[in-house]
Design a protein around this motif. Structure first.
Motif, PDB file in Angstrom:
ATOM      1  N   SER A 122      -4.293  17.094  -7.097  1.00 45.52           N
ATOM      2  CA  SER A 122      -4.961  15.802  -7.214  1.00 45.52           C
ATOM      3  C   SER A 122      -3.902  14.695  -7.158  1.00 45.52           C
ATOM      4  O   SER A 122      -2.692  14.975  -7.197  1.00 45.52           O
ATOM      5  N   ARG A 123      -4.355  13.462  -7.079  1.00 48.40           N
ATOM      6  CA  ARG A 123      -3.431  12.346  -6.928  1.00 48.40           C
ATOM      7  C   ARG A 123      -2.369  12.355  -8.035  1.00 48.40           C
ATOM      8  O   ARG A 123      -2.652  12.704  -9.175  1.00 48.40           O
ATOM      9  N   GLY A 124      -1.175  11.964  -7.676  1.00 49.73           N
ATOM     10  CA  GLY A 124      -0.089  11.997  -8.646  1.00 49.73           C
ATOM     11  C   GLY A 124       0.500  13.387  -8.804  1.00 49.73           C
ATOM     12  O   GLY A 124       1.325  13.648  -9.680  1.00 49.73           O
ATOM     13  N   SER A 184       2.698  15.203  -7.447  1.00 54.40           N
ATOM     14  CA  SER A 184       4.114  15.585  -7.316  1.00 54.40           C
ATOM     15  C   SER A 184       4.731  15.915  -8.670  1.00 54.40           C
ATOM     16  O   SER A 184       5.688  16.692  -8.746  1.00 54.40           O
ATOM     17  N   ASP A 185       4.181  15.336  -9.716  1.00 53.60           N
ATOM     18  CA  ASP A 185       4.629  15.697 -11.077  1.00 53.60           C
ATOM     19  C   ASP A 185       4.448  17.199 -11.306  1.00 53.60           C
ATOM     20  O   ASP A 185       5.266  17.838 -11.967  1.00 53.60           O
ATOM     21  N   ILE A 186       3.346  17.734 -10.783  1.00 59.24           N
ATOM     22  CA  ILE A 186       3.064  19.168 -10.966  1.00 59.24           C
ATOM     23  C   ILE A 186       4.082  19.989 -10.183  1.00 59.24           C
ATOM     24  O   ILE A 186       4.640  20.960 -10.689  1.00 59.24           O
ATOM     25  N   THR A 209       0.854  -1.198   0.000  1.00 57.74           N
ATOM     26  CA  THR A 209       0.000   0.000   0.000  1.00 57.74           C
ATOM     27  C   THR A 209       0.884   1.240   0.000  1.00 57.74           C
ATOM     28  O   THR A 209       1.856   1.314   0.751  1.00 57.74           O
ATOM     29  N   LYS A 210       0.513   2.211  -0.835  1.00 62.31           N
ATOM     30  CA  LYS A 210       1.259   3.476  -0.858  1.00 62.31           C
ATOM     31  C   LYS A 210       1.029   4.218   0.455  1.00 62.31           C
ATOM     32  O   LYS A 210      -0.087   4.202   0.989  1.00 62.31           O
ATOM     33  N   VAL A 211       2.061   4.918   0.922  1.00 59.07           N
ATOM     34  CA  VAL A 211       1.900   5.681   2.160  1.00 59.07           C
ATOM     35  C   VAL A 211       0.757   6.696   2.032  1.00 59.07           C
ATOM     36  O   VAL A 211      -0.022   6.890   2.972  1.00 59.07           O
ATOM     37  N   THR A 212       0.610   7.314   0.866  1.00 59.47           N
ATOM     38  CA  THR A 212      -0.491   8.277   0.692  1.00 59.47           C
ATOM     39  C   THR A 212      -1.843   7.595   0.969  1.00 59.47           C
ATOM     40  O   THR A 212      -2.719   8.191   1.599  1.00 59.47           O
ATOM     41  N   ASP A 213      -1.984   6.358   0.517  1.00 60.88           N
ATOM     42  CA  ASP A 213      -3.253   5.657   0.773  1.00 60.88           C
ATOM     43  C   ASP A 213      -3.421   5.321   2.261  1.00 60.88           C
ATOM     44  O   ASP A 213      -4.533   5.370   2.780  1.00 60.88           O
TER      45      ASP A 213
HETATM   46  N1  ASP Z   1       1.763  10.700  -3.212  1.00 61.32           N
HETATM   47  C1  ASP Z   1       0.735  11.296  -3.990  1.00 61.32           C
HETATM   48  C2  ASP Z   1      -0.116  10.233  -4.670  1.00 61.32           C
HETATM   49  O1  ASP Z   1       0.087   9.064  -4.484  1.00 61.32           O
HETATM   50  C3  ASP Z   1       1.282  12.264  -4.992  1.00 61.32           C
HETATM   51  C4  ASP Z   1       2.332  11.691  -5.917  1.00 61.32           C
HETATM   52  O2  ASP Z   1       2.931  10.663  -5.646  1.00 61.32           O
HETATM   53  O3  ASP Z   1       2.572  12.315  -6.950  1.00 61.32           O
HETATM   54  O4  ASP Z   1      -1.005  10.554  -5.387  1.00 61.32           O
END
Ligand code: ASP
Length: 442
Positions: A186-188, A190-192, A51-55
């Motif tokens: 929004s999720r993901g 960190s790319d931004i 599981t991702k830490v964010t989750d």
């Molecule tokens: N940790 C956040 C996510 O899982 C942001 C990222 O990883 O870009 O959505």
């Protein structure tokens, strides 16, 4: 300070999921001193069932907000970080940080605050390990009171701050609201953050480190071992990601596009692979080796097929049709038209259950001779900057499909000649993609 030749490096969750992965990331950073600014994600999955830490953070917030016991989940989160700190052989003690988060949870803090701690804590660890200053993203990335990202304010404040730093670690995924509260993308997201830092630091390159060696020409679930894409323009990428290909957060393109900074997608586990360069469209860009850069597609589309005699002479027919679609709150995807025919491609999910109303209203507004809604349409976009001015590309697409006995239901080519879109029956989708790929992947 020399402003030339420097880079922002963003590492995704799988690149920082464990001490072992973090060591790879650190080796990459240390191998090149122009890698000055580091944007980490939260620790991701160490193995596929992980599981991702964010989750975990989202879960712990949910538990505490519903008055449930959240200690077990909280302990799991702490363990993830402690394992990393130990694995890196560091002295760092995060207990004061954990206590703050725990207190905030008891005090009923927001989901955004809790979710953002994944990046925050990972950033603290990385900064300490690298010996780089840590810059809290809440101090340099801003949202307005409605939660919209404040691009210009952020750029001003962040560039001033970074101009004084040789190196820095800036955690991804979040910033702050005018009242100081944390707000996440929004999720993901960190790319931004990586793209925002790239623009503010006026770097030459934004390296986005992940677990794949860049983009592939086509979905590897459809074509076995497809060729990688070495260079793609922002616009080509936009066309492909609209069609469903995705590795990078879409919004991440905009800040770097404004600043005309190239992005290099790289693989933390195979750092010597060249990866994919995403570049602004340059006149000087060398001619691509293939006329087709990538192929992507979408299923689940539907088509409104309209016919009207002498449509070409009637002013406003298309407008009236589209007005009905807009009034019903539906967005259309494509609009291929003939002399007396017009097709509107819509997402099936948008019009399910609204077909009758749509037909009735279009009949009233535009009086077509014929109207029908067809379903099970799949679109395939064949995208390539090399197509402009190269005769015969469309005919190669059509021949490849004809050879496989695939019926083309719709054709659309934008005047930019950047892509050719063909509509096929859904059951033909994979076969069609394979046929087109085989034709162009020489
Ligand atoms: N940790 C956040 C996510 O899982 C942001 C990222 O990883 O870009 O959505």
């Amino acid at each position: 300070m020399n402003q030339l030749h420097h880079k922002v490096v963003k590492f995704g969750g799988s690149s920082l999921a464990s001490a072992e992965q973090i060591k790879k990331a650190v080796a990459i950073i240390r191998a090149d001193e122009t890698r000055r600014f580091v944007v980490p994600s939260a620790p991701g999955k160490r193995f596929s069932a992980d599981t991702k830490v964010t989750d975990l953070l989202i879960k712990v917030h949910g538990e505490s907000a519903s008055g449930l016991d959240f200690e077990k989940t909280f302990a799991e989160i702490k363990a993830r970080y402690n394992e990393i700190v130990d694995g890196l052989g560091m002295e760092l003690d995060l207990s004061a940080e954990f206590k703050i988060i725990h207190d905030q949870l008891l005090g009923g803090t927001t989901l955004d605050y809790v979710a953002s701690r994944g990046e925050y804590l990972n950033g603290l660890i990385l900064a300490a390990y690298l010996g780089f200053p840590f810059i809290d993203a809440a101090e340099v990335i801003f949202f307005d009171e409605n939660g919209n990202f404040e691009a210009e304010l952020t750029n001003r404040v962040m560039s001033r701050r970074l101009a004084r730093q040789k190196n820095a670690v800036i955690p991804g995924f979040y910033g702050s609201l005018p009242n100081g509260a944390v707000k996440t993308f929004s999720r993901g997201g960190s790319d931004i953050t990586g793209a925002i830092v790239a623009r503010a630091a006026k770097v030459d390159l934004y390296e986005n480190w992940t677990d794949v060696s860049g983009f592939l020409m086509v979905d590897p679930r459809i074509v076995n071992d497809p060729k990688p894409i070495e260079v793609i323009t922002y616009r080509e990428l936009r066309e492909l990601s609209y069609m469903g290909a995705s590795v990078l957060h879409e919004d991440a393109i905009f800040p770097v596009k404004v600043a005309r900074i190239p992005i290099n997608i790289k693989n933390t586990n195979r750092p010597d692979d060249g990866g994919t360069f995403i570049v602004p469209t340059e006149k000087s860009l060398k001619q691509p080796s293939s006329v087709v850069t990538g192929i992507a597609g979408r299923k689940g589309l539907r088509l409104i097929h309209l016919e009207k005699d002498m449509m070409n002479q009637e002013i406003g027919f298309g407008l009236r049709v589209l007005q009905v679609i807009a009034d019903m709150g539906i967005s259309f995807e494509h609009l291929p038209s003939g002399i007396d025919t017009m097709c509107v491609v819509l997402s099936g999910a948008d019009i399910d259950g609204k077909e009758e109303e749509l037909i009735t209203r279009i009949k009233e507004a535009a009086h077509p001779d014929f109207i029908a809604i067809e379903d099970a349409l799949a679109l395939i976009a064949v995208v390539g900057r090399g197509m402009a001015g190269t005769p015969g590309t469309a005919s190669r697409v059509f021949q490849a499909l004809a050879k496989e006995d695939i019926n083309i239901r719709m054709i659309d080519q934008g005047s930019s000649e950047l892509n050719i879109i063909v509509g096929v029956n859904e059951p033909d989708f994979e076969k069609a993609i394979r046929a087109i790929y085989a034709e162009f992947a020489e």
